[in-house]
Write a protein that holds these residues in place. Sequence first.
Motif, short mmCIF file in Angstrom:
data_model
loop_
_atom_site.label_atom_id
_atom_site.label_comp_id
_atom_site.label_asym_id
_atom_site.label_seq_id
_atom_site.Cartn_x
_atom_site.Cartn_y
_atom_site.Cartn_z
N THR A 94 38.08 -51.66 -36.28
CA THR A 94 37.47 -50.33 -36.17
C THR A 94 38.41 -49.25 -36.68
N ARG A 95 37.81 -48.14 -37.09
CA ARG A 95 38.52 -46.90 -37.34
C ARG A 95 37.81 -45.83 -36.50
N ILE A 96 38.57 -44.93 -35.92
CA ILE A 96 38.00 -43.95 -35.01
C ILE A 96 38.37 -42.54 -35.46
N GLY A 97 37.35 -41.72 -35.66
CA GLY A 97 37.56 -40.31 -35.98
C GLY A 97 37.44 -39.47 -34.73
N VAL A 98 38.29 -38.46 -34.61
CA VAL A 98 38.33 -37.59 -33.44
C VAL A 98 38.05 -36.15 -33.86
N HIS A 99 37.08 -35.54 -33.19
CA HIS A 99 36.80 -34.11 -33.42
C HIS A 99 36.65 -33.42 -32.08
N CYS A 100 37.13 -32.20 -31.99
CA CYS A 100 37.03 -31.42 -30.76
C CYS A 100 36.23 -30.16 -31.05
N LEU A 148 37.34 -39.53 -40.99
CA LEU A 148 37.74 -40.86 -41.48
C LEU A 148 37.77 -40.88 -43.00
N GLU A 149 36.86 -40.17 -43.64
CA GLU A 149 36.84 -40.14 -45.10
C GLU A 149 38.01 -39.33 -45.65
N ASP A 150 38.44 -38.32 -44.88
CA ASP A 150 39.56 -37.49 -45.33
C ASP A 150 40.91 -38.18 -45.13
N ALA A 151 40.95 -39.20 -44.27
CA ALA A 151 42.20 -39.89 -43.96
C ALA A 151 42.38 -41.10 -44.88
N THR A 152 43.55 -41.69 -44.84
CA THR A 152 43.80 -42.90 -45.62
C THR A 152 43.17 -44.10 -44.93
N ASP A 153 42.95 -45.16 -45.70
CA ASP A 153 42.30 -46.35 -45.14
C ASP A 153 43.15 -47.02 -44.07
N THR A 154 44.44 -46.75 -44.07
CA THR A 154 45.33 -47.38 -43.10
C THR A 154 45.36 -46.63 -41.77
N ASP A 155 44.80 -45.43 -41.75
CA ASP A 155 44.76 -44.66 -40.50
C ASP A 155 43.65 -45.19 -39.61
N ARG A 156 44.02 -45.84 -38.53
CA ARG A 156 43.02 -46.38 -37.61
C ARG A 156 42.42 -45.30 -36.72
N ILE A 157 43.17 -44.22 -36.51
CA ILE A 157 42.67 -43.07 -35.77
C ILE A 157 42.93 -41.83 -36.63
N ALA A 158 41.88 -41.06 -36.89
CA ALA A 158 42.00 -39.88 -37.74
C ALA A 158 41.45 -38.66 -37.01
N LEU A 159 42.13 -37.54 -37.16
CA LEU A 159 41.71 -36.31 -36.52
C LEU A 159 41.09 -35.36 -37.54
N SER A 160 40.00 -34.71 -37.14
CA SER A 160 39.44 -33.66 -37.98
C SER A 160 40.44 -32.50 -38.04
N GLN A 161 40.25 -31.61 -38.99
CA GLN A 161 41.17 -30.48 -39.11
C GLN A 161 41.19 -29.63 -37.84
N PRO A 162 40.03 -29.31 -37.23
CA PRO A 162 40.09 -28.55 -35.97
C PRO A 162 40.84 -29.31 -34.87
N ALA A 163 40.66 -30.63 -34.82
CA ALA A 163 41.37 -31.41 -33.81
C ALA A 163 42.87 -31.40 -34.06
N GLN A 164 43.26 -31.46 -35.33
CA GLN A 164 44.69 -31.38 -35.67
C GLN A 164 45.27 -30.04 -35.24
N GLN A 165 44.51 -28.97 -35.47
CA GLN A 165 44.98 -27.63 -35.08
C GLN A 165 45.11 -27.52 -33.57
N GLN A 166 44.14 -28.08 -32.84
CA GLN A 166 44.20 -28.01 -31.39
C GLN A 166 45.37 -28.83 -30.85
N LEU A 167 45.63 -29.98 -31.47
CA LEU A 167 46.75 -30.81 -31.04
C LEU A 167 48.08 -30.11 -31.30
N ALA A 168 48.21 -29.47 -32.47
CA ALA A 168 49.43 -28.73 -32.79
C ALA A 168 49.65 -27.58 -31.82
#
Length: 231
Positions: A123-129, A149-169
């Motif tokens: 599986t690959r899992i995309g995360v959005h908040c 998931l489409e914006d991330a590399t194929d090796t990324d099993r967990i990928a964050l949307s841009q808003p999720a990345q901003q919230q995590l930062a």
Amino acid sequence: MTAVTTSSSANSHSQQMIQQAMSLSRRHNQPLSILAIRFQELESIQADIGVERIERLLARVRHLLHARKRCEDGLMSWQSGQALFLVLPATAVDGAMAMATRLQQWFISQEFELDEFRVFLTTRIGVHCANHQEKESVMQLFNQALNSLEDATDTDRIALSQPAQQQLAALKSAPETADPLSRELRKLANDGNEESLLEVLSPALCMLDERLRLKLVNRLLEASTQTVVNG
């Protein structure tokens, strides 16, 4: 970019329940996260085990995930179960990342038996908040999670949307204000470590007088009604 639409009556019903969770989250200013769970190599697996078994496999996965999720979480399938969306009310980006990690570990360890076949799912899992100020629709939330998931590399099993990345930062850069006990309790809750969480809470709960216990019960009931998704 992948676009999510919904047409089946079951998914329409799930969408209504998820819409309710979104409305409650906005009303009470609570976080809401979406996980897009995408199954890899289904075509090659189907070629090996056949269409009927792949349908049984995906139905079993949905059943098992229903049993593993919280009662207030929403689960919705897409593309005949080839992808699943897990809606997590009252869950910020750090909790969503923890849930995605636990699901990945579970899938890695899970062997599915179908007649004479033994199947492992990758599986690959995309995360959005959700950003409540944007007032995104259910489908917009799902598309954000899936497209991460489409914006991330194929090796990324967990990928964050841009808003999720901003919230995590923002979460990582925020000054720490909570006391050590609160931090530890949040960590146990986010990690899904139920036994350890109960071991920490139980002695303290036993020491509370009846008035405080009833007050705590009322708080728990209030939290449930704010985020519950029926079914």
